[in-house]
Design a protein around this motif. Structure first.
Motif, short mmCIF file in Angstrom:
data_model
loop_
_atom_site.label_atom_id
_atom_site.label_comp_id
_atom_site.label_asym_id
_atom_site.label_seq_id
_atom_site.Cartn_x
_atom_site.Cartn_y
_atom_site.Cartn_z
N ARG A 201 -14.91 -8.64 -2.77
CA ARG A 201 -14.79 -9.52 -3.94
C ARG A 201 -15.26 -10.76 -3.33
NH1 ARG A 201 -11.81 -8.04 -8.21
NH2 ARG A 201 -10.57 -6.14 -7.91
N HIS A 202 -16.23 -11.66 -4.13
CA HIS A 202 -16.32 -13.16 -3.65
C HIS A 202 -15.76 -13.92 -4.78
CE1 HIS A 202 -19.31 -16.65 -3.08
NE2 HIS A 202 -18.07 -16.89 -2.05
N GLY A 203 -14.66 -14.46 -4.51
CA GLY A 203 -13.80 -15.16 -5.78
C GLY A 203 -13.31 -14.13 -6.67
N SER A 204 -13.78 -14.47 -8.05
CA SER A 204 -13.39 -13.31 -9.09
C SER A 204 -14.56 -12.18 -9.35
CB SER A 204 -13.28 -14.16 -10.21
OG SER A 204 -14.43 -15.12 -10.74
N SER B 77 -9.95 8.62 -15.84
CA SER B 77 -8.83 8.76 -14.95
C SER B 77 -7.88 7.42 -14.73
CB SER B 77 -8.91 9.40 -13.77
OG SER B 77 -9.69 8.64 -12.75
N GLY B 78 -8.74 6.19 -15.14
CA GLY B 78 -8.16 4.94 -14.47
C GLY B 78 -8.13 4.64 -13.19
N PHE B 79 -9.15 5.40 -12.44
CA PHE B 79 -9.09 5.20 -10.81
C PHE B 79 -9.99 3.75 -10.77
CE2 PHE B 79 -11.38 5.03 -7.03
CZ PHE B 79 -10.43 5.40 -5.98
N PHE B 80 -11.21 3.49 -11.61
CA PHE B 80 -11.93 2.32 -11.50
C PHE B 80 -11.25 1.04 -12.00
CE2 PHE B 80 -16.12 4.46 -11.73
CZ PHE B 80 -16.45 4.26 -10.39
N GLN B 81 -10.35 1.25 -12.93
CA GLN B 81 -9.51 0.32 -13.46
C GLN B 81 -8.42 -0.25 -12.10
OE1 GLN B 81 -7.14 1.10 -16.82
NE2 GLN B 81 -6.31 -1.05 -17.02
N ALA B 82 -7.83 0.72 -11.46
CA ALA B 82 -7.05 0.47 -10.39
C ALA B 82 -7.90 -0.35 -9.48
CB ALA B 82 -6.30 1.68 -9.80
N THR C 292 -7.44 -4.52 -8.34
CA THR C 292 -6.43 -5.19 -7.11
C THR C 292 -7.25 -5.56 -5.73
OG1 THR C 292 -4.87 -4.36 -5.28
CG2 THR C 292 -6.42 -2.76 -6.30
N ASP C 293 -6.68 -6.25 -5.09
CA ASP C 293 -7.43 -6.72 -3.75
C ASP C 293 -7.23 -5.69 -2.82
OD1 ASP C 293 -8.81 -8.89 -4.70
OD2 ASP C 293 -6.95 -10.16 -4.48
N ASP C 294 -6.39 -4.71 -2.77
CA ASP C 294 -5.79 -3.67 -1.80
C ASP C 294 -6.58 -2.45 -1.76
OD1 ASP C 294 -4.57 -3.03 0.43
OD2 ASP C 294 -2.47 -3.08 -0.81
N VAL C 295 -6.42 -1.44 -0.79
CA VAL C 295 -7.04 -0.30 -0.81
C VAL C 295 -6.37 0.55 -1.83
CG1 VAL C 295 -7.40 1.71 0.60
CG2 VAL C 295 -7.37 -0.58 1.71
N LEU D 189 -9.83 -1.19 6.56
CA LEU D 189 -10.77 -1.28 5.39
C LEU D 189 -10.42 -2.52 4.83
CD1 LEU D 189 -10.63 2.03 3.10
CD2 LEU D 189 -12.45 1.17 4.22
N ARG D 190 -9.33 -3.10 4.79
CA ARG D 190 -8.78 -4.52 4.45
C ARG D 190 -9.75 -5.37 5.11
NH1 ARG D 190 -2.78 -3.41 4.67
NH2 ARG D 190 -2.12 -2.36 2.60
N THR D 191 -9.78 -5.35 6.59
CA THR D 191 -10.46 -6.28 7.33
C THR D 191 -12.00 -5.93 6.88
OG1 THR D 191 -8.84 -6.01 8.90
CG2 THR D 191 -11.03 -6.78 9.60
#
Length: 561
Positions: free
Chosen positions: A257-260, A227-232, A236-239, A283-285
């Motif tokens: 993530r830790h760097g890339s 469905s492309g969910f994992f790709q999204a 991204t760095d966001d929720v 969640l971002r925090t």
């Protein structure tokens, strides 16, 4: 806890406290019918294959480590019921390739004993050691501190997350759950569950399947990928938001993530109520704060276990400086035990039963006495056994374990007790020689007659000394040529049996009848072969020097196969 059972929370740590003190991810709670606040009195090895004379065996308040039993095994329910009857607060089974069967989960939910699983990459000895250490060093104050960390709620979500002990993924999941107002699951990049928050409400079907199987169901992973969910999510760095459907509530997910490098992900599910308005910000925090925790989880467990084993091997090779890393006493006498799983001639690999008895032996060693440490190397287990004052046989009880495990063949040898750690290499070499002696004795038997064997160096001293002698002579012998070399080469090329005939004659001290019986030939046949060995190669057994060289050369030839 029953009314007649005394409250031990003031003197015994809780299951939750112990799980918070050991390496993150070492154990997973599958079902805890009484919660994880139950007090724990002891950690006990439980080998279901071991026969017990006492039907009323009991282990009240204990965590039982069920060696060799997987949650998917048909025996798992019986082990759980044994633990229940013994009064254990929890039983730990190996997770294996599949999750627990539904019948096991249901049985655990109807009882009083918690069901925990050990992940395949963890070793029983490490689990036992860390639980025992946590049990000894835990205190009520520490327990309260851990609970406070898990339940703290900073105004912006930073204090609550950053106040956790490094690597405390369960505490992280609970803290983030409080911040977002939902249920939290922390997963690795392969969609395996690393931790999940406490369940205040009945989980939706997808969360239940994920927790019970300790990973997202494969069909769900395929669905999310296609469905492309994992790709999204990984892009991204966001929720990323996934709306509710017939099988699951609304989900919010963010990559950690830790760097890339992607370390994992945090998932938030509406847990019987809408997610908090600031759930996305929380969640971002959490994703930023989770980086050191996931990094620690991924590297600490295996690295620590590997470093400890390397330190033990370094000690066995003579590096006394490694004693600090292992935690053994430099001035204490020790003996080295070496156990080797038998190599099946048919399969060419150590049997599963043999490997299992090594696991059992490692666990027994870890629980045997303080300062007893182990290290694996292929199909061998090395054990450093501390000795008491004047104790000449400190490993006797451990050797009995090798003898008592059925359906396995293991050879175990013990080197002499040495005064301090500098003597460990000599004790190790002696123990390895004992194992070689036992293995070579077994090689002369039919496969059906080979059984486990144990011995100390003093019991096989002559055979061990001969092995040392042959080890030293072998390089020189291979550089020479002579009558015995010619006879051995002829047998190798033509399949003749002159060497076997000479060896049998030497072993029988020149008794032709006994040697012929051993070879299952007529005495005249043996006499003919001995004459031909003399005529063809010059192997004249009437010459004492030739007899000595023939004995050495033929022993080395048998060693070479």
């Amino acid at each position: 806890m029953p009314a007649d059972e005394p409250d031990r929370h003031d003197v015994w740590p809780s299951l939750e406290q112990l799980l918070g003190l050991i390496a993150p991810g070492m154990l997973d709670v599958v079902v805890a019918p009484r919660g994880t606040g139950v007090p724990v009195a002891d950690v006990v090895l439980h080998d279901p294959g071991e026969e017990r004379d006492d039907d009323a065996w009991a282990a009240p308040g204990a965590i039982l480590l069920a060696v060799g039993v997987e949650v998917a095994s048909p025996d798992a329910i019986d082990v759980l019921r044994d633990a229940e009857r013994a009064g254990a607060v929890a039983v730990v089974l190996r997770r294996g390739g599949r999750g627990p069967r539904t019948a096991l989960v249901e049985a655990a939910g109807q009882g009083r004993t918690a069901l925990l699983t050990r992940r395949p990459e963890q070793r029983w000895a490490e689990v036992l050691g860390q639980l025992r250490t946590a049990l000894v060093h835990s205190a009520p104050a520490r327990c309260a501190g851990a609970a406070g960390a898990a339940g703290s709620d900073g105004a912006d979500g930073v204090d609550g997350v950053d106040g956790l002990r490094l690597g405390d993924l369960s505490g992280l999941a609970n803290t983030v759950a409080d911040l977002v107002g939902g249920a939290i699951t922390i997963e690795d990049p392969q969609s395996r569950v690393l931790a999940y928050s406490r369940m205040d409400h009945e989980p939706d079907p997808m969360r239940r399947l994920t927790i019970l199987g300790q990973e997202v169901p494969r069909w769900r992973v395929v669905e999310l990928r296609e469905s492309g969910f994992f790709q999204a999510l990984w892009g991204t760095d966001d929720v990323v938001r996934r709306p509710a459907d017939a099988r699951s509530a609304e989900r919010l997910a963010i990559a950690v993530r830790h760097g890339s490098e992607v370390l994992g992900s945090i998932w938030a599910a509406a847990d019987g109520r809408p997610l908090a308005e600031d759930a996305v910000a929380a969640l971002r925090t959490a994703a930023r704060a989770a980086v050191p925790h996931l990094s620690h989880h991924r590297t600490w467990g295996r690295a620590a276990a590997g470093a400890r084993e390397e330190a033990v091997h370094a000690l066995l090779k003579g590096s006394v400086r490694a004693a600090h890393d292992v935690g053994v006493a430099p001035g204490r006498p020790y003996a080295v035990l070496v156990a080797e799983a038998h190599d099946s001639r048919e399969s060419g690999a150590a049997s599963a039963a043999g490997q299992r008895v090594l696991d059992v032996l490692a666990l027994r060693a870890a629980a045997y006495r303080p300062g007893c440490v182990t290290a694996r190397s292929g199909r061998r287990l090395y054990v450093l056994v501390p000795a008491g004052d004047g104790e000449a046989d400190p490993a006797r009880t451990l050797l009995a374990t090798v003898r008592s495990v059925p359906r396995s063949v293991v050879f175990a040898g013990v080197g002499p007790v040495v005064a301090d750690l500098s003597g460990l290499p000599a004790s190790r070499e002696a123990a390895e020689l004992v194992v070689r002696v036992l293995r070579e004795r077994a090689a002369t038997l039919p496969a059906a007659e080979v059984v486990s064997a144990v011995a100390g160096y003093a019991e096989v001293g002559a055979d061990a000394a001969l092995l040392r002698l042959l080890d030293g002579v072998e390089p020189l012998w291979e550089s020479l040529a002579g009558p015995v070399h010619a006879m051995v080469e002829h047998d190798r090329v033509h399949g003749s049996q002159y060497g076997d005939s000479v060896a049998a004659h030497l072993d029988a001290f020149g008794d032709t009848g006994r040697a012929a019986q051993r070879l299952n030939v007529h005495p005249n046949t043996l006499r003919y072969r001995l004459r031909r060995a003399r005529d063809l190669f010059g192997v004249d057994l009437a010459d004492p020097t030739v007899r000595l060289l023939a004995d050495i050369g033929l022993r080395l030839a048998r060693r070479a196969g």
